[in-house]
Design a protein around this motif. Structure first.
Motif, PDB file in Angstrom:
ATOM      1  N   GLY A 136       0.794  -1.226   0.000  1.00  0.00           N
ATOM      2  CA  GLY A 136       0.000   0.000   0.000  1.00  0.00           C
ATOM      3  C   GLY A 136       0.826   1.275   0.000  1.00  0.00           C
ATOM      4  O   GLY A 136       0.267   2.361  -0.082  1.00  0.00           O
ATOM      5  N   VAL A 137       2.157   1.189   0.095  1.00  0.00           N
ATOM      6  CA  VAL A 137       2.988   2.387   0.100  1.00  0.00           C
ATOM      7  C   VAL A 137       3.361   2.728  -1.338  1.00  0.00           C
ATOM      8  O   VAL A 137       3.797   1.865  -2.102  1.00  0.00           O
ATOM      9  CB  VAL A 137       4.250   2.206   0.969  1.00  0.00           C
ATOM     10  N   ASP A 138       3.171   3.968  -1.711  1.00  0.00           N
ATOM     11  CA  ASP A 138       3.413   4.460  -3.058  1.00  0.00           C
ATOM     12  C   ASP A 138       4.893   4.301  -3.443  1.00  0.00           C
ATOM     13  O   ASP A 138       5.775   4.835  -2.755  1.00  0.00           O
ATOM     14  CB  ASP A 138       2.997   5.929  -3.130  1.00  0.00           C
ATOM     15  N   SER A 139       5.165   3.597  -4.527  1.00  0.00           N
ATOM     16  CA  SER A 139       6.555   3.336  -4.927  1.00  0.00           C
ATOM     17  C   SER A 139       7.272   4.609  -5.375  1.00  0.00           C
ATOM     18  O   SER A 139       8.471   4.752  -5.149  1.00  0.00           O
ATOM     19  CB  SER A 139       6.619   2.269  -6.015  1.00  0.00           C
ATOM     20  N   ASP A 140       6.558   5.548  -5.987  1.00  0.00           N
ATOM     21  CA  ASP A 140       7.193   6.821  -6.369  1.00  0.00           C
ATOM     22  C   ASP A 140       7.673   7.582  -5.138  1.00  0.00           C
ATOM     23  O   ASP A 140       8.744   8.193  -5.152  1.00  0.00           O
ATOM     24  CB  ASP A 140       6.231   7.698  -7.174  1.00  0.00           C
ATOM     25  N   THR A 141       6.895   7.534  -4.073  1.00  0.00           N
ATOM     26  CA  THR A 141       7.284   8.202  -2.831  1.00  0.00           C
ATOM     27  C   THR A 141       8.505   7.520  -2.231  1.00  0.00           C
ATOM     28  O   THR A 141       9.427   8.194  -1.758  1.00  0.00           O
ATOM     29  CB  THR A 141       6.107   8.212  -1.827  1.00  0.00           C
ATOM     30  N   LEU A 142       8.530   6.200  -2.268  1.00  0.00           N
ATOM     31  CA  LEU A 142       9.702   5.472  -1.764  1.00  0.00           C
ATOM     32  C   LEU A 142      10.952   5.813  -2.567  1.00  0.00           C
ATOM     33  O   LEU A 142      12.027   6.007  -2.002  1.00  0.00           O
ATOM     34  CB  LEU A 142       9.451   3.962  -1.797  1.00  0.00           C
TER      35      LEU A 142
END
Length: 185
Positions: A136-142
């Motif tokens: 559920g964590v946005d890959s672009d943000t990571l």
């Protein structure tokens, strides 16, 4: 005018003005001068407990309390971390940075985040509210977080562990992991 600066400019009315106020803290860390250093001895390129307290006060102001930490605010915190070559804040700033970035990442991923006064409090464990895995964590943000950390001299162990956990679960090829943190193999 300068006497009014801390109460007016450093009291955010929205996330944009909070990011601007954090830039003023960064400038004070770099130069050792300015409204956040007024009335105390402050050496250039040093970050002390008062600087960390300014950041917390800005990030938890009533106007932004119930909004997620913005990317601009998180970027300003990364800039402060890089500006400070000397630290005398007992880890307060690093704790705040890790929690603010986690707050931003979780919110950008559509996950529910607690109010800033709870999430950013030194008494609150980051594990009690931040996502423990990449689901559920946005890959672009990571990727943005990893880019902010890549090649930096001041590493935040809490933030690095969180990102490493996310990236591991997000199934990046193992060969890419060293490049994320610039550790080389």
């Amino acid at each position: 005018m300068e006497g009014a600066l801390p109460s007016s400019v450093l009291e955010p009315t929205c996330r944009d003005t909070a990011a601007h106020a954090l830039a003023i803290v960064r400038d004070g860390v770099i130069t050792g001068e300015g409204p956040t250093t007024k009335g105390r001895v402050h050496f250039s390129r040093s970050l002390d407990a008062d600087d960390a307290a300014w950041c917390k006060r800005i990030l938890t102001a009533a106007a932004v309390e119930h909004q997620p930490v913005s990317r601009a605010e998180a970027e300003a915190l990364f800039e402060i971390a890089q500006a400070a070559t000397e630290r005398s804040d007992d880890g307060r700033f690093d704790d705040l940075l890790a929690k603010a970035v986690a707050h931003h990442a979780a919110a950008m991923s559509g996950l529910r985040v607690p109010p800033r006064s709870v999430a950013l409090s030194p008494e609150t464990d980051i594990e009690s509210w931040a996502p423990a895995h990449a689901k559920g964590v946005d890959s672009d943000t990571l990727e943005w977080i990893a880019a902010q950390m890549r090649g930096k001299r001041n590493t935040n162990r809490t933030l690095m562990a969180m990102v490493a956990t996310f990236i591991g679960v997000a199934a990046l090829p193992l060969a890419q992991l060293p490049n994320v943190f610039d550790i080389g193999m």
